[in-house]
Design a protein around this motif. Sequence first.
Motif, mmCIF file in Angstrom:
data_model
loop_
_atom_site.group_PDB
_atom_site.id
_atom_site.type_symbol
_atom_site.label_atom_id
_atom_site.label_comp_id
_atom_site.label_asym_id
_atom_site.label_seq_id
_atom_site.Cartn_x
_atom_site.Cartn_y
_atom_site.Cartn_z
ATOM 1 N N LEU A 54 -12.514 30.706 5.652
ATOM 2 C CA LEU A 54 -13.871 30.269 5.980
ATOM 3 C C LEU A 54 -14.274 30.668 7.393
ATOM 4 C CD1 LEU A 54 -14.059 26.675 4.449
ATOM 5 C CD2 LEU A 54 -15.286 28.701 3.709
ATOM 6 N N ASP A 55 -13.274 30.807 8.256
ATOM 7 C CA ASP A 55 -13.574 31.082 9.670
ATOM 8 C C ASP A 55 -14.232 32.436 9.872
ATOM 9 O OD1 ASP A 55 -10.457 29.501 10.659
ATOM 10 O OD2 ASP A 55 -12.446 28.663 10.253
ATOM 11 N N ILE A 70 -16.398 33.715 7.961
ATOM 12 C CA ILE A 70 -17.763 33.725 7.397
ATOM 13 C C ILE A 70 -18.706 33.002 8.355
ATOM 14 C CG2 ILE A 70 -19.199 32.998 5.460
ATOM 15 C CD1 ILE A 70 -16.664 33.135 3.735
ATOM 16 N N HIS A 71 -19.798 33.682 8.657
ATOM 17 C CA HIS A 71 -20.798 33.106 9.544
ATOM 18 C C HIS A 71 -21.500 31.928 8.855
ATOM 19 C CE1 HIS A 71 -24.369 32.930 12.173
ATOM 20 N NE2 HIS A 71 -23.525 33.416 13.071
ATOM 21 N N GLU A 72 -21.929 30.956 9.667
ATOM 22 C CA GLU A 72 -22.601 29.750 9.097
ATOM 23 C C GLU A 72 -23.849 30.127 8.303
ATOM 24 O OE1 GLU A 72 -21.473 29.996 12.147
ATOM 25 O OE2 GLU A 72 -20.388 28.191 12.715
ATOM 26 N N LYS A 73 -24.540 31.151 8.802
ATOM 27 C CA LYS A 73 -25.776 31.565 8.124
ATOM 28 C C LYS A 73 -25.463 32.020 6.699
ATOM 29 C CE LYS A 73 -29.758 34.585 8.894
ATOM 30 N NZ LYS A 73 -30.344 35.645 9.741
ATOM 31 N N LEU A 79 -22.810 31.154 5.011
ATOM 32 C CA LEU A 79 -22.324 29.979 4.283
ATOM 33 C C LEU A 79 -23.507 29.173 3.711
ATOM 34 C CD1 LEU A 79 -19.482 28.969 3.716
ATOM 35 C CD2 LEU A 79 -19.620 27.557 5.746
ATOM 36 N N ILE A 80 -24.532 29.024 4.534
ATOM 37 C CA ILE A 80 -25.740 28.313 4.092
ATOM 38 C C ILE A 80 -26.408 29.086 2.962
ATOM 39 C CG2 ILE A 80 -28.104 27.667 4.760
ATOM 40 C CD1 ILE A 80 -26.953 26.761 7.440
ATOM 41 N N PHE A 132 -11.007 21.500 1.694
ATOM 42 C CA PHE A 132 -12.077 22.508 1.628
ATOM 43 C C PHE A 132 -13.403 21.885 2.084
ATOM 44 C CE2 PHE A 132 -14.273 26.218 0.296
ATOM 45 C CZ PHE A 132 -15.416 25.822 -0.383
ATOM 46 N N ARG A 151 -13.585 21.343 5.854
ATOM 47 C CA ARG A 151 -13.791 22.596 6.601
ATOM 48 C C ARG A 151 -15.253 23.031 6.533
ATOM 49 N NH1 ARG A 151 -9.686 26.939 4.672
ATOM 50 N NH2 ARG A 151 -10.443 28.086 6.501
ATOM 51 N N ILE A 152 -15.817 22.889 5.356
ATOM 52 C CA ILE A 152 -17.241 23.238 5.179
ATOM 53 C C ILE A 152 -18.100 22.348 6.078
ATOM 54 C CG2 ILE A 152 -19.191 23.185 3.578
ATOM 55 C CD1 ILE A 152 -17.591 25.447 2.682
ATOM 56 N N ARG A 179 -17.887 23.260 9.711
ATOM 57 C CA ARG A 179 -18.585 24.505 10.056
ATOM 58 C C ARG A 179 -20.080 24.308 10.144
ATOM 59 N NH1 ARG A 179 -16.614 29.540 9.362
ATOM 60 N NH2 ARG A 179 -18.400 30.061 10.688
ATOM 61 N N LEU A 180 -20.611 23.477 9.221
ATOM 62 C CA LEU A 180 -22.076 23.389 9.092
ATOM 63 C C LEU A 180 -22.719 22.288 9.924
ATOM 64 C CD1 LEU A 180 -22.587 24.093 5.293
ATOM 65 C CD2 LEU A 180 -22.932 25.631 7.223
ATOM 66 N N TYR A 197 -24.961 23.069 13.056
ATOM 67 C CA TYR A 197 -25.476 24.442 13.055
ATOM 68 C C TYR A 197 -27.003 24.419 13.038
ATOM 69 C CZ TYR A 197 -26.741 29.091 11.542
ATOM 70 O OH TYR A 197 -27.314 30.338 11.467
ATOM 71 N N SER A 237 -30.410 26.616 12.346
ATOM 72 C CA SER A 237 -30.981 27.835 11.735
ATOM 73 C C SER A 237 -32.191 28.306 12.527
ATOM 74 C CB SER A 237 -31.404 27.541 10.298
ATOM 75 O OG SER A 237 -30.301 27.249 9.512
#
Lengths: 178, 405
Positions: A108-109, A111-114, A116-117, B6, B9-10, B13-14, B17, B19
């Motif tokens: 996952l690291d 992959i950019h958050e954008k 991922l979204i 999992f 971790r998600i 990451r989010l 964040y 946008s």
Amino acid sequence: MNEEEIINGCLKKNIKYQRMLFDLYCGKLMSICLRYIHDRPEAEDALQETFIKIFTAIHQYKAEGSFEGWIKRITVNTCLKKLKKRKITFSDLSLSEEEMNVSSSLPLDTIHEKELIRMISNLPQGYRTVFNLHIIEGYTHEEIALILNIKPVTSRSQLIKARRLLQKQILLSQKIIS
Amino acid sequence: MKAHPFDERIKKRLQGYESEVPEDMWQRIMQEKKRPKFILLPRRYILLALLLLLGTVTSVFYFKTVDQRMDPTLNTKQTQRPAKTMVIDKKADSSNKKTLTVIPHVLNKRSKPLIASSIHNTELKRLMNLTSKPKQNKSAIEPVVTKTDLINTANSFHSDSEHDSTITNNALPIKKQIVPDSADHSITTKPEEQNDHHDKFSIELYAAPVEAFGDMKDDDMQYQKILREAGSTKTSYTLGAGITIQITKNISAKTGLRHLQINETMSIPDSFRSGNIVVKNKYKNIGIPLQFIMKITKAENFSASLNTGIVLNISSRYIGALPAVNYGRLDLNKDIVYKKNANVMIHFGVNLAKQLKKRTDIFAEPWLEYRVKNMVNDNYTFTRKLHNSGVSFGVRYRLYKIQAP
């Protein structure tokens, strides 16, 4: 300028403080809208509606609990309202046994958050909504059942399948990169 | 339940964040804020209001027509019909003799009216007295004098240059002293109850136990659940005074003043979040009822009528609290949660009245009131409509007497 000052300024309907509040939270709220709503223009509408609601109902916040948590809640509710207007469909895609197993060591690291979204917003509507509400927002399946008017068992199965599909997308993107 | 790795971790990451936001997003928000909001009533309320208006107007015309058919005296044109009336037109001349034109209904339409001139006053009075005597037989409507009698009388008068004072009451043979009803109205003064359906006022006082009901709604389902489970309405009451004016025999209009108090208990988290405190809420309203009453049945001392209309809320006062979204507390008064003049309620009731005395009735009226609009201020995310139901008990005093049949 601290959060309390901004809130007090917004209570007095001072446009300068409202702009400050917008600048402070617009990015985070936009990412929430993009996670829930696949269509970008519609997600922007949801963000616009959210800020109007925040400015109108700000005196409802009683300084107990996180202000950020409060406005994120308004954002999620606005997105859900938009989705409910078009009826949230809970599809039941059949996945192979291999696909049903999710590895916790997915890269996952890298992959950019954008990205991922984008992957999350590409999920089927029902999977996406349950995934966001449970994983990111932290609602239990019972609470999700109440919010979406479904059974808790439906919420659990939608989450499992959302995880599997997301994993599949991540693996696919990794293959493309390599 | 242990979180899946999992998922963790998600989430990591989010969370946090940000946008990209379109550059014109702030302008769009400002434009939307400035746009004037036109609040249109939902279609179902417009339809309901139109149906109510149509029903009321139709009923007024229908019952007015029914009244006119049942009671001919209401229709002034009927009183002018010559068929059953005897019209006497008097013209006085300088010699104190009166020229009399008599148009008895016994004459056919082709006959010319007989003219009897130079009739002495006493004779004229006698003729008038004869026709004004009260009826003795309902079914018989016969002329006071016959055609032959009149012709003979007229001719005899006409031939004489001066009236012979020796003419007595026996000059005109009278067959029957029966006068049609309508003859009275044309010759004598109008009866007291000619306009008996107008200007009839009643005043009333009433009180009622009230049950309020209705849900609170919010987009945030959790908050909605908190609001709904936090409390419940208790038995409330209303007091009022009204004045009714009768429009037609079966339709009246009513207005007045009404005080309504709705009681409620709420369980609010305390400041330390260690427990809950119970708060007693009171919602006080002053309203003006504007209603139509339609009589549906009437027995000897009992009547039933339908009462429909609206209650305009003119003043409100709220005491108490509601749970806030973040475990806080909303003060109903300080935080201006509810609208002060909280709009219109549609009222529907069935009034059952019993006559005690000539002017006094007692009545009971089960009723239902539907609140049209949301009572929560637009600044809040949740909405609420409190509807009411109750049974009013009251006394009505008529400012007019009901004539004995």
